[in-house]
Scaffold this motif. Structure first.
Motif, short mmCIF file in Angstrom:
data_model
loop_
_atom_site.label_atom_id
_atom_site.label_comp_id
_atom_site.label_asym_id
_atom_site.label_seq_id
_atom_site.Cartn_x
_atom_site.Cartn_y
_atom_site.Cartn_z
N SER A 29 0.55 -1.17 -0.03
CA SER A 29 0.17 -0.09 -0.09
C SER A 29 0.88 1.30 -0.22
N GLY A 30 1.85 1.13 0.83
CA GLY A 30 2.95 2.40 0.91
C GLY A 30 3.28 2.56 -0.29
N GLN A 31 4.00 1.67 -0.94
CA GLN A 31 4.53 1.76 -2.37
C GLN A 31 3.51 2.20 -3.30
N LEU A 32 2.41 1.90 -3.46
CA LEU A 32 1.23 2.24 -4.53
C LEU A 32 0.97 3.78 -4.12
N ARG A 33 0.91 4.08 -2.99
CA ARG A 33 0.49 5.48 -2.60
C ARG A 33 1.68 6.35 -3.03
N ALA A 34 2.83 5.96 -2.71
CA ALA A 34 4.13 6.80 -3.22
C ALA A 34 4.00 6.98 -4.61
N ASN A 35 3.75 6.03 -5.50
CA ASN A 35 3.47 6.21 -6.90
C ASN A 35 2.16 6.89 -7.42
N GLU A 36 1.33 7.44 -6.34
CA GLU A 36 0.42 8.36 -6.56
C GLU A 36 -0.90 7.36 -7.19
N ILE A 37 -0.86 6.31 -6.54
CA ILE A 37 -2.00 5.44 -6.92
C ILE A 37 -2.80 4.92 -5.69
N ASP A 38 -4.18 5.41 -5.92
CA ASP A 38 -5.20 5.19 -4.84
C ASP A 38 -5.44 3.95 -4.42
N VAL A 39 -5.10 3.71 -3.20
CA VAL A 39 -5.25 2.52 -2.54
C VAL A 39 -5.81 2.34 -1.18
N VAL A 40 -6.79 1.31 -1.01
CA VAL A 40 -7.44 1.14 0.38
C VAL A 40 -7.51 -0.16 0.93
N HIS A 41 -7.32 -0.46 2.06
CA HIS A 41 -7.63 -1.86 2.49
C HIS A 41 -9.07 -2.34 2.93
N GLU A 42 -9.40 -3.59 2.47
CA GLU A 42 -10.66 -4.13 2.81
C GLU A 42 -11.81 -3.26 2.55
N ASN A 43 -11.76 -2.73 1.32
CA ASN A 43 -12.96 -1.59 0.84
C ASN A 43 -14.37 -2.02 0.84
#
Length: 436
Positions: A29-43
């Motif tokens: 999640s941290g890596q995706l967000r650092a690449n400006e990708i919207d990410v959530v857990h257990e949405n």
């Protein structure tokens, strides 16, 4: 589908299995967000278009849950509610070839150590400068800290080395840096996890270094509780207990999975210890650190287990009086040396034995809890449910151990510490009132 592709991608990560998997999901999640990708857990909103399922492949029930979760996502994809499904984690590592053939709707499968390859699916770069950075999916006041990957043990029931490889310790510097980063995010309690904590440092420093790691983590300002999970009994480094006793922010708590107590079973499980050696170790631990909370996990129904073995295990629990006990029924895992044995205990009998063993522990747990009535403990507030607060003492880890039901006339803040006087005891929980 065409309309959906005009929208920015949103990734939902579903995590199954243990806390080690949870950390892997948080790192992704941290890596995706650092690449400006919207990410959530257990949405729960289902407003994402891509899903990553981080699977568990440890035992039959976990594998079944993982496969059912993947199939649920496939159904969503067939209905046009998902564009992509990616699967990672232990199940994928272990059965990738079979799963690719059986569930072709999954867009890509990844093993346990293929984070950079997952990121490539999103045209994202693995940012090495973010080592240790995670997007926490736990409440912000606690987090897990994975100090190593893999395991060198050869327990006959365990498939973890097949999925996670050999033991690899992280450097102390990286772990301290991560702990400091977690504290800045509001974390007050960290739980040290690994496949095998006590092996820490042997590969990097040529000796066991868990005690030194604890000293360095204990010095991190703002870190109020440090908790130890998954310690192996054979060659346990007793110096860890000295640090635990000396440092106030190291919880007086040790999770040491023993799996069994019958010498016949311990030998068949390749546990490298006898019952006498385990009992001597427990005596040494309690002599060094009186009042320590000992947690263990056990296995019922291993091949060849007799009713006499079960009685010996029950006697062991009665004599040792652990504070916390969990139990699994044996799962016959291909690729392990135990798989060569005949799985001769029927499933319903495994369950019956597990229940019988836990009934012994239930009585011990109630007696130990009743001894706490009238005493006052430092408690961390985890959540509020049905108008009451739920917290834990230093003797309780998240989800697996006791909770303290807290009554308070004033509003309490999640993540804060309060002092609670225990007024009632139950089999596995306590009840009390705030006094400070």
């Amino acid at each position: 589908m065409k309309a959906r592709t005009l929208q920015k991608d949103k990734v939902n990560i579903i995590t199954l299995g243990c806390s080690k998997n949870l950390v892997d999901s948080e790192v992704l999640s941290g890596q995706l967000r650092a690449n400006e990708i919207d990410v959530v857990h257990e949405n729960a909103k289902l407003d994402h278009n891509i899903v990553v399922v981080n699977t568990c492949g440890f035992i039959d029930k976990a594998k079944e849950e993982s496969i059912n979760t993947i199939l649920d996502q496939v159904n969503l994809k067939k209905k046009g509610k998902l564009d992509k499904i990616y699967v990672t984690g232990c199940l994928s590592e272990r059965y990738r070839g079979d799963l690719e053939a059986e569930i072709p709707e999954v867009d890509a499968w990844f093993g346990t150590l293929e984070l950079p390859l997952i990121l490539k699916q999103f045209d994202a770069d693995y940012k090495t400068e973010l080592l240790g950075e995670r997007m926490l999916s736990t409440p912000k006041h606690y987090a897990y800290l994975k100090i190593s990957e893999g395991c060198n043990r050869t327990c006959s029931f365990c498939a973890i080395p097949l999925m996670r490889g050999q033991h690899v310790s992280r450097t102390m510097e990286s772990l301290v840096e991560e702990a400091e980063s977690l504290v800045k995010k509001g974390v007050k309690e960290i739980m040290l996890i690994a496949q095998e904590l006590t092996y820490y440092g042997l590969d990097l420093y040529k000796k066991r270094m868990l005690d030194e790691l604890l000293r360095q983590l204990s010095d991190v300002k703002g870190l109020e509780w440090i908790r130890l999970h998954y310690a192996y009994p054979n060659k346990f480094p007793l110096e860890v207990l000295d640090v635990m006793r000396e440092r106030a922010n190291i919880c007086n708590y040790l999770d040491m999975p023993l799996q069994h107590a019958s010498d016949n079973m311990l030998k068949a499980m390749k546990r490298q210890s006898t019952r006498a050696e385990i009992e001597a170790l427990i005596a040494d631990i309690r002599a060094k650190n009186p009042g320590i909370c000992l947690r263990t996990t056990l296995i019922a129904g291993f091949p060849g287990e007799t009713l006499e073995d079960v009685e010996e295990l029950k006697d062991f629990l009665t004599r040792m009086r652990f504070d916390r006990v969990g139990i699994f029924t044996y799962s016959h895992e291909e690729g392990t040396s135990g798989y060569e044995l005949v799985d001769d205990v029927p499933a319903d009998e495994k369950q019956r034995r597990a229940q019988e063993i836990m009934e012994v522990q239930q009585e011990i747990s109630l007696e130990k809890n009743e001894e706490k009535v009238g005493q006052t403990f430092k408690v961390i507030i985890d959540k509020k449910e049905a108008g009451r607060y739920l917290g834990r003492t230093e003797f309780d880890s998240v989800e697996v151990d006791n909770e303290v039901v807290i009554h308070s006339k004033k509003k309490l803040t999640i993540g804060d510490f309060v002092y609670v006087k225990i007024t009632k005891a139950y089999d596995y929980d306590l009840e009390g009132e705030v006094v400070l």
